[in-house]
Scaffold this motif. Structure first.
Motif, short mmCIF file in Angstrom:
data_model
loop_
_atom_site.label_atom_id
_atom_site.label_comp_id
_atom_site.label_asym_id
_atom_site.label_seq_id
_atom_site.Cartn_x
_atom_site.Cartn_y
_atom_site.Cartn_z
N ILE A 31 12.74 -1.42 -9.53
CA ILE A 31 12.61 0.09 -9.44
C ILE A 31 11.05 0.81 -9.92
N ASP A 32 10.95 1.54 -9.79
CA ASP A 32 9.97 2.51 -9.75
C ASP A 32 9.20 2.99 -11.53
N PHE A 90 -1.50 5.43 -3.61
CA PHE A 90 -0.89 4.10 -2.94
C PHE A 90 0.86 4.25 -2.97
N THR A 91 0.56 3.72 -3.90
CA THR A 91 2.62 3.58 -4.40
C THR A 91 3.09 4.62 -4.09
N GLU A 92 2.83 6.21 -4.10
CA GLU A 92 2.90 7.43 -3.99
C GLU A 92 3.25 7.25 -2.67
N LEU A 93 2.37 7.44 -2.34
CA LEU A 93 2.44 7.78 -1.19
C LEU A 93 3.43 6.74 -0.43
N GLN A 137 3.28 -1.17 -2.02
CA GLN A 137 4.54 -1.37 -2.65
C GLN A 137 4.00 -2.91 -4.61
N ARG A 138 4.76 -2.51 -5.25
CA ARG A 138 4.36 -4.27 -6.45
C ARG A 138 5.44 -4.52 -6.73
N ASP A 184 -2.07 15.40 -0.59
CA ASP A 184 -1.28 16.45 -1.61
C ASP A 184 0.38 15.34 -1.83
N ALA A 185 0.50 15.02 -0.89
CA ALA A 185 1.86 14.38 -1.30
C ALA A 185 1.72 13.41 -2.45
#
Length: 651
Positions: free
Chosen positions: A339-340, A611-614, A618-619, A637-638
């Protein structure tokens, strides 16, 4: 999770006035004011509780007179008495304290502590068994306040005297006496006693009534149970613990002496910290891994050989507990890798055969690491038993109440709770807990804070100042150890220490600093200026005393904490692509990536979050994965993190 660092507010003029009136330094005056101590009289009582404060009269507690009268009758008539306790350290020490006192009064007395599998509190079948075997009086310690049906079922068969410190419900058990400082209408001056503190007040009352003397025995047991149960170390608790700590060096309790030996504390002064982190976990291991009765036997035995054997057994059980805890923690973290963790509001993990005695510890570890409310559930036969830990702002008992339709049973308070749930209801439980979090927590609630008492250059530490700070001990809940902050410092003579080279040492402003198990931070102090949060203490070595900073946290200084702009992000991403080996980075830690990318670890942490949010990184449990680059152009901005940084500077 990275913390916001800040310093508590100060009223310097008020601190100077208190310092002058109380004959203390302005620094200690400030520490006292942060604890709500603002007058010279209250300062003297706090700094010298052993001389400035007497114990409160135990007969101020409701029903204490009734409890003493019933026990007096049992002593006179040679009735069989059972002390009924709980399986944690508070319950173990309460049981041993009261039983030892009753034995001194000539009582025919035994004890009972349920196994963890039986569950907490009084059980009707056990009480019935006592009644059938000739027991006429049961005195509970650290439990019993919720035994409404159990007390009713035993009416006329067995007398109950209940001593407890847990919050009572709307009604009380039908007992001969209910002694609890949290009772409605209570006149007792201090309500926050631990279970062992309430048991001590009963011993005081018995001694006062029967012998006309003050009861001061076994205060080391009172100190251990009080510290372990994490009640505030203020007011009467502070006096009990401060007096009890003095007894450890000369204790006549063989089992405690042997526990100190196996814990490696024989040559050291026992503090509240060493109780909480060294002694209590070993005593607690009895109830977590096997049966708490072994802990009571350790504190009762009068045979040196038996005491030594039991202490070794508990030490081994504690090592086993650590191994089991680490194994379950690894399994739990493997589940979280799917999960995030940045976006999840609440963690709920479950596994077959997870030891019920350690799932609470695992929940604590997850909450400490990720700063999220955590629920860890042991599954067996289609049902789950869970332990919960929380963060400020998320009231666990209220959250579980909102999910009551998904639960078989639950109980607890704001920060810790327990539950039972059908296995097929766990997903619904998680959704309910997430919904409660969405309604009650804001994004800033998920940001942990490191709050320092004072910004202080280590060069200001003198033995005289440290001796004065030591007057604030014992430290614990309600009276935390002062935390100091020093910014933009540089390390001299930094080195790794210990057999495994996993401890960090250096000098700052001519003062020694030590970070236990912080060896991996050596590259941070090598890299330039940094900030240090530390506890100030005196180290003694071969008869020499000198100031020392015990490092609690390090971070890059503000001059190195640069939030990445578009150009820096682009450069970091190119560097990551260069490290990419078949979709996976060929390095394992952020520190290594930062070194190869030529940026600070703070800057890299922010970049990886963006970078993870975009979806660019991936971790996983094994490291970082780089998916194929997107075909379409992405807008920075995303990213919530990047967008937020444009509106609000990072703390």
């Amino acid at each position: 999770m990275e913390k916001i660092w800040r310093v508590k507010e100060h009223d310097k003029e008020a601190e100077k006035q208190l310092a002058k009136a109380a004959g203390i330094t302005p620094l200690v005056a400030g520490l006292l004011r942060q604890r709500g101590i603002t007058t010279p009289e209250s300062a003297r009582r706090f700094l010298s509780p052993e001389t400035e404060q007497a114990y409160y009269d135990p007969f101020l507690l409701q029903d204490m007179e009734k409890a003493v009268t019933r026990i007096e009758q049992a002593l006179a008539d040679h009735e069989r008495i059972i002390v009924y306790g709980d399986y944690d350290v508070d319950g173990i020490t309460s049981t041993a304290l009261l039983l030892r006192a009753l034995q001194r009064l000539g009582a025919d007395v035994g004890y009972y502590i349920p196994a963890r599998q039986e569950g907490y509190g009084l059980h009707s079948d056990t009480l019935t068994r006592f009644a059938d075997s000739g027991v006429s009086l049961v005195v509970s310690v650290d439990c019993g306040i919720s035994a409404i049906s159990e007390a009713a079922a035993l009416a006329g068969k067995l007398d109950l005297v209940i001593t407890d410190h847990h919050l009572p419900g709307d009604s009380l058990p039908a007992a001969v006496a209910v002694v609890n400082p949290h009772r409605a209408g209570e006149a007792y001056p201090y309500r926050e006693l631990a279970g062992v503190g309430v048991a001590f007040k009963l011993c005081q009352a018995l001694w006062k009534k029967i012998r006309g003397e003050e009861f001061t025995d076994d205060l080391e047991l009172v100190a251990m149970g009080t510290v372990a149960d994490m009640v505030p170390l203020l007011d009467e608790n502070r006096k009990l613990v401060k007096e009890g700590l003095k007894r450890f060096k000369t204790t006549s309790i063989l089992g405690l002496e042997e526990l100190i030996r196996v814990s490696g504390l024989r040559e050291q002064t026992v503090t509240a910290g060493s109780i909480g982190f060294v002694l209590a976990p070993r005593l607690n291991a009895a109830g977590r891994m096997e049966n708490a009765a072994k802990g009571v036997e350790l504190l009762l035995t009068k045979e040196r050989e038996k005491a030594a054997a039991l202490a070794e057994e508990l030490n081994t059980a504690n090592l086993e507990r650590k191994t089991v805890e680490q194994d379950i923690l690894a399994q739990a973290e493997a589940q979280l890798s799917n999960i995030d963790t940045e976006k999840a509001r609440v963690f709920v993990v479950a596994g077959e055969g997870w030891h019920s005695g350690v799932i609470g510890l695992v929940a604590s570890r997850l909450t400490e690491k990720y700063y999220r409310p955590s629920v860890v559930i042991n599954l067996a036969d289609g049902k789950g038993k869970g332990s919960c830990r929380s963060i400020p702002g998320y009231h666990l008992f209220d959250a579980l109440t909102s999910c009551r339709d998904t639960l078989l049973q639950f109980g607890g308070h704001a920060m810790a709770a327990g539950l039972s749930v059908a296995a097929d209801k766990i997903k619904a439980l998680q959704e309910g807990l997430e919904l409660f979090a969405a309604e009650h927590l804001a994004p800033e609630n998920y940001q942990p804070v490191l709050e320092a008492s004072e910004e202080l250059d280590p060069a200001a530490l003198t033995l005289e100042l440290l001796d004065e700070i030591a007057l604030l001990e014992p430290f614990g809940v309600g009276n935390p150890r002062p935390l100091f902050l020093s910014r933009e410092i540089h390390a001299d003579n930094y080195r790794l220490m210990g057999e495994e080279q996993n401890h960090l040492g250096f000098e700052v402003s001519g003062v020694r600093a030590v970070g236990w198990r912080m060896g991996e931070d050596v590259s941070l102090v090598q890299g330039g200026s940094f900030d240090m949060a530390y506890a100030a203490e005196i180290n003694e070595w071969r008869g020499t005393r000198y100031p020392q900073c015990r490092i609690l946290a390090l971070r890059e200084a503000a001059s190195r904490r640069i939030f990445p702009d578009r150009n820096i992000l682009a450069a970091i991403y190119r560097s990551l692509r260069d490290m990419d080996k078949n979709g996976r980075l060929a390095v394992s830690t952020k520190r290594q990536i930062a070194g190869q990318s030529g940026v600070s670890e703070y800057t890299l942490t922010c970049a990886l979050r963006i970078f993870t949010e975009l979806g660019l990184v991936q971790r996983t449990a094994e490291g970082w994965i780089l998916p194929p680059p997107p075909q379409q152009k992405l807008s920075l901005d995303a990213s919530e993190t990047f967008a937020r940084s444009a509106k609000k500077p990072e703390a």
